[in-house]
Design a protein around this motif. Structure first.
Motif, PDB file in Angstrom:
ATOM      1  N   GLN A 155       0.836  -1.199   0.000  1.00  0.00           N
ATOM      2  CA  GLN A 155       0.000   0.000   0.000  1.00  0.00           C
ATOM      3  C   GLN A 155       0.871   1.249   0.000  1.00  0.00           C
ATOM      4  OE1 GLN A 155      -2.600  -0.276   3.357  1.00  0.00           O
ATOM      5  NE2 GLN A 155      -3.937  -1.765   2.362  1.00  0.00           N
ATOM      6  N   ARG A 156       0.521   2.190  -0.862  1.00  0.00           N
ATOM      7  CA  ARG A 156       1.269   3.444  -0.969  1.00  0.00           C
ATOM      8  C   ARG A 156       0.394   4.606  -0.546  1.00  0.00           C
ATOM      9  NH1 ARG A 156       5.749   3.571  -4.787  1.00  0.00           N
ATOM     10  NH2 ARG A 156       6.510   1.457  -4.921  1.00  0.00           N
ATOM     11  N   GLY A 157       0.982   5.519   0.224  1.00  0.00           N
ATOM     12  CA  GLY A 157       0.263   6.693   0.703  1.00  0.00           C
ATOM     13  C   GLY A 157       0.327   7.826  -0.295  1.00  0.00           C
ATOM     14  N   PRO A 158      -0.205   8.983   0.078  1.00  0.00           N
ATOM     15  CA  PRO A 158      -0.190  10.151  -0.811  1.00  0.00           C
ATOM     16  C   PRO A 158       1.234  10.663  -1.042  1.00  0.00           C
ATOM     17  CG  PRO A 158      -1.042  10.745   1.357  1.00  0.00           C
ATOM     18  CD  PRO A 158      -0.850   9.266   1.359  1.00  0.00           C
ATOM     19  N   GLN A 159       1.397  11.379  -2.147  1.00  0.00           N
ATOM     20  CA  GLN A 159       2.712  11.895  -2.533  1.00  0.00           C
ATOM     21  C   GLN A 159       2.937  13.307  -1.998  1.00  0.00           C
ATOM     22  OE1 GLN A 159       2.822  11.607  -6.785  1.00  0.00           O
ATOM     23  NE2 GLN A 159       3.107   9.394  -6.760  1.00  0.00           N
ATOM     24  N   PHE A 160       4.213  13.566  -1.623  1.00  0.00           N
ATOM     25  CA  PHE A 160       4.613  14.873  -1.110  1.00  0.00           C
ATOM     26  C   PHE A 160       5.975  15.228  -1.688  1.00  0.00           C
ATOM     27  CE2 PHE A 160       1.914  12.922   2.119  1.00  0.00           C
ATOM     28  CZ  PHE A 160       0.999  13.928   2.358  1.00  0.00           C
ATOM     29  N   ASP A 161       6.392  16.485  -1.486  1.00  0.00           N
ATOM     30  CA  ASP A 161       7.721  16.883  -1.930  1.00  0.00           C
ATOM     31  C   ASP A 161       8.801  16.115  -1.179  1.00  0.00           C
ATOM     32  OD1 ASP A 161       6.739  18.659  -3.801  1.00  0.00           O
ATOM     33  OD2 ASP A 161       6.800  20.363  -2.417  1.00  0.00           O
ATOM     34  N   TYR A 162       8.535  15.793   0.111  1.00  0.00           N
ATOM     35  CA  TYR A 162       9.462  14.967   0.887  1.00  0.00           C
ATOM     36  C   TYR A 162       8.740  14.425   2.109  1.00  0.00           C
ATOM     37  CZ  TYR A 162      13.554  13.271   3.329  1.00  0.00           C
ATOM     38  OH  TYR A 162      14.456  12.452   3.961  1.00  0.00           O
ATOM     39  N   VAL A 163       9.046  13.222   2.488  1.00  0.00           N
ATOM     40  CA  VAL A 163       8.563  12.640   3.737  1.00  0.00           C
ATOM     41  C   VAL A 163       9.756  12.000   4.451  1.00  0.00           C
ATOM     42  CG1 VAL A 163       6.180  12.225   3.015  1.00  0.00           C
ATOM     43  CG2 VAL A 163       7.904  10.467   2.628  1.00  0.00           C
ATOM     44  N   CYS A 164       9.649  11.896   5.756  1.00  0.00           N
ATOM     45  CA  CYS A 164      10.768  11.357   6.528  1.00  0.00           C
ATOM     46  C   CYS A 164      10.266  10.452   7.640  1.00  0.00           C
ATOM     47  CB  CYS A 164      11.569  12.507   7.138  1.00  0.00           C
ATOM     48  SG  CYS A 164      12.961  11.953   8.137  1.00  0.00           S
ATOM     49  N   CYS A 165      11.005   9.431   7.898  1.00  0.00           N
ATOM     50  CA  CYS A 165      10.915   8.638   9.113  1.00  0.00           C
ATOM     51  C   CYS A 165       9.504   8.170   9.471  1.00  0.00           C
ATOM     52  CB  CYS A 165      11.525   9.407  10.278  1.00  0.00           C
ATOM     53  SG  CYS A 165      13.142  10.100   9.892  1.00  0.00           S
ATOM     54  N   PRO A 166       8.993   7.158   8.789  1.00  0.00           N
ATOM     55  CA  PRO A 166       7.641   6.665   9.096  1.00  0.00           C
ATOM     56  C   PRO A 166       7.583   6.075  10.495  1.00  0.00           C
ATOM     57  CG  PRO A 166       8.775   5.162   7.613  1.00  0.00           C
ATOM     58  CD  PRO A 166       9.647   6.362   7.760  1.00  0.00           C
ATOM     59  N   GLU A 167       6.413   6.217  11.115  1.00  0.00           N
ATOM     60  CA  GLU A 167       6.162   5.641  12.432  1.00  0.00           C
ATOM     61  C   GLU A 167       4.758   5.060  12.443  1.00  0.00           C
ATOM     62  OE1 GLU A 167       6.995   7.962  15.907  1.00  0.00           O
ATOM     63  OE2 GLU A 167       8.593   9.052  14.882  1.00  0.00           O
ATOM     64  N   PHE A 168       4.534   4.057  13.277  1.00  0.00           N
ATOM     65  CA  PHE A 168       3.229   3.418  13.429  1.00  0.00           C
ATOM     66  C   PHE A 168       2.579   3.875  14.725  1.00  0.00           C
ATOM     67  CE2 PHE A 168       5.278   0.531  10.491  1.00  0.00           C
ATOM     68  CZ  PHE A 168       4.258   0.117   9.663  1.00  0.00           C
ATOM     69  N   SER A 169       1.276   3.714  14.774  1.00  0.00           N
ATOM     70  CA  SER A 169       0.562   3.957  16.041  1.00  0.00           C
ATOM     71  C   SER A 169       0.947   2.849  17.016  1.00  0.00           C
ATOM     72  CB  SER A 169      -0.951   3.965  15.791  1.00  0.00           C
ATOM     73  OG  SER A 169      -1.364   2.710  15.282  1.00  0.00           O
ATOM     74  N   PRO A 170       0.779   3.077  18.328  1.00  0.00           N
ATOM     75  CA  PRO A 170       1.173   2.074  19.319  1.00  0.00           C
ATOM     76  C   PRO A 170       0.507   0.705  19.138  1.00  0.00           C
ATOM     77  CG  PRO A 170       0.811   4.176  20.385  1.00  0.00           C
ATOM     78  CD  PRO A 170       0.350   4.320  18.958  1.00  0.00           C
ATOM     79  N   ASP A 171      -0.723   0.685  18.588  1.00  0.00           N
ATOM     80  CA  ASP A 171      -1.406  -0.597  18.386  1.00  0.00           C
ATOM     81  C   ASP A 171      -1.140  -1.209  17.010  1.00  0.00           C
ATOM     82  OD1 ASP A 171      -2.929   0.943  16.666  1.00  0.00           O
ATOM     83  OD2 ASP A 171      -4.846   0.538  17.667  1.00  0.00           O
ATOM     84  N   SER A 172      -0.243  -0.603  16.239  1.00  0.00           N
ATOM     85  CA  SER A 172       0.173  -1.075  14.904  1.00  0.00           C
ATOM     86  C   SER A 172      -0.905  -0.977  13.834  1.00  0.00           C
ATOM     87  CB  SER A 172       0.685  -2.539  14.960  1.00  0.00           C
ATOM     88  OG  SER A 172       1.777  -2.650  15.812  1.00  0.00           O
ATOM     89  N   SER A 173      -2.021  -0.325  14.141  1.00  0.00           N
ATOM     90  CA  SER A 173      -3.106  -0.237  13.153  1.00  0.00           C
ATOM     91  C   SER A 173      -2.826   0.788  12.060  1.00  0.00           C
ATOM     92  CB  SER A 173      -4.439   0.086  13.846  1.00  0.00           C
ATOM     93  OG  SER A 173      -4.388   1.386  14.420  1.00  0.00           O
ATOM     94  N   GLU A 174      -2.081   1.822  12.369  1.00  0.00           N
ATOM     95  CA  GLU A 174      -1.775   2.865  11.391  1.00  0.00           C
ATOM     96  C   GLU A 174      -0.306   3.217  11.421  1.00  0.00           C
ATOM     97  OE1 GLU A 174      -4.610   6.105  11.071  1.00  0.00           O
ATOM     98  OE2 GLU A 174      -5.655   5.163  12.738  1.00  0.00           O
TER      99      GLU A 174
END
Length: 174
Positions: A155-174
């Motif tokens: 799954q791919r999210g929306p596009q931006f000029d730059y994104v950094c350092c993905p993180e998940f919610s504590p319950d791993s749902s998002e």
């Protein structure tokens, strides 16, 4: 309690890494022999193999595994335990899953970058990688048509000029 690291008579220590529970320590050490400086990782009182460079020394959360980025000649690779991973033109720092069973990092060969998970190449252009807290998902930053986005699995999210350092919610749902 105080930690004192003493180098050998011919080497220096720096870039200290502690296990999450603080019971283990590892650090990068360097030694100069004739005209060449070599680097190695010391865990406790055990020295590892020598390389042209070493950095990003990291423990798994439970402290049972250690991985780091190393270089020989012009090629970089990840060393995990005593295993040396595949060589690439560039590799990012290693990232362990929360339970320490999996290892991921970004790598580049030529003009192509990609995700490497458990020693297997996959994904597309990769710069930052993260595991979900339950270890079931991997997110990484990637590019598409000159824009950056976060991918989670397929799954791919929306596009931006730059994104950094993905993180998940504590319950791993998002």
């Amino acid at each position: 309690e105080q930690l004192v690291i003493q180098g050998g008579s011919d080497w220096n220590a720096n870039r200290v890494a502690f296990s999450w529970d603080g019971r283990r320590v590892a650090y990068r050490a360097q030694v100069t022999r004739l005209i060449a400086t070599k680097f190695f990782v010391v865990v406790g009182d055990k020295s590892g193999p020598e390389f042209d460079d070493v950095n990003f020394v990291r423990f798994s959360r439970d402290g049972s595994r250690l991985a780091y980025r190393a270089k020989t000649g012009t090629k970089w690779f990840i060393v995990s335990g005593e295993k040396r991973g595949p060589e690439f033109d560039e590799v990012g720092g290693p990232v362990f899953s929360p339970d320490g069973s999996r290892l991921a990092y970004c790598a580049r060969d030529g003009d192509k970058s990609f995700l490497v998970v458990d020693g297997k190449r996959g994904g597309s252009a990769c710069e930052h990688v993260a595991f979900s807290p339950d270890g079931s998902k991997i997110a990484y930053t990637t590019t598409s048509q000159g824009k950056w986005l976060v991918a989670v699995g397929d799954q791919r999210g929306p596009q931006f000029d730059y994104v950094c350092c993905p993180e998940f919610s504590p319950d791993s749902s998002e």
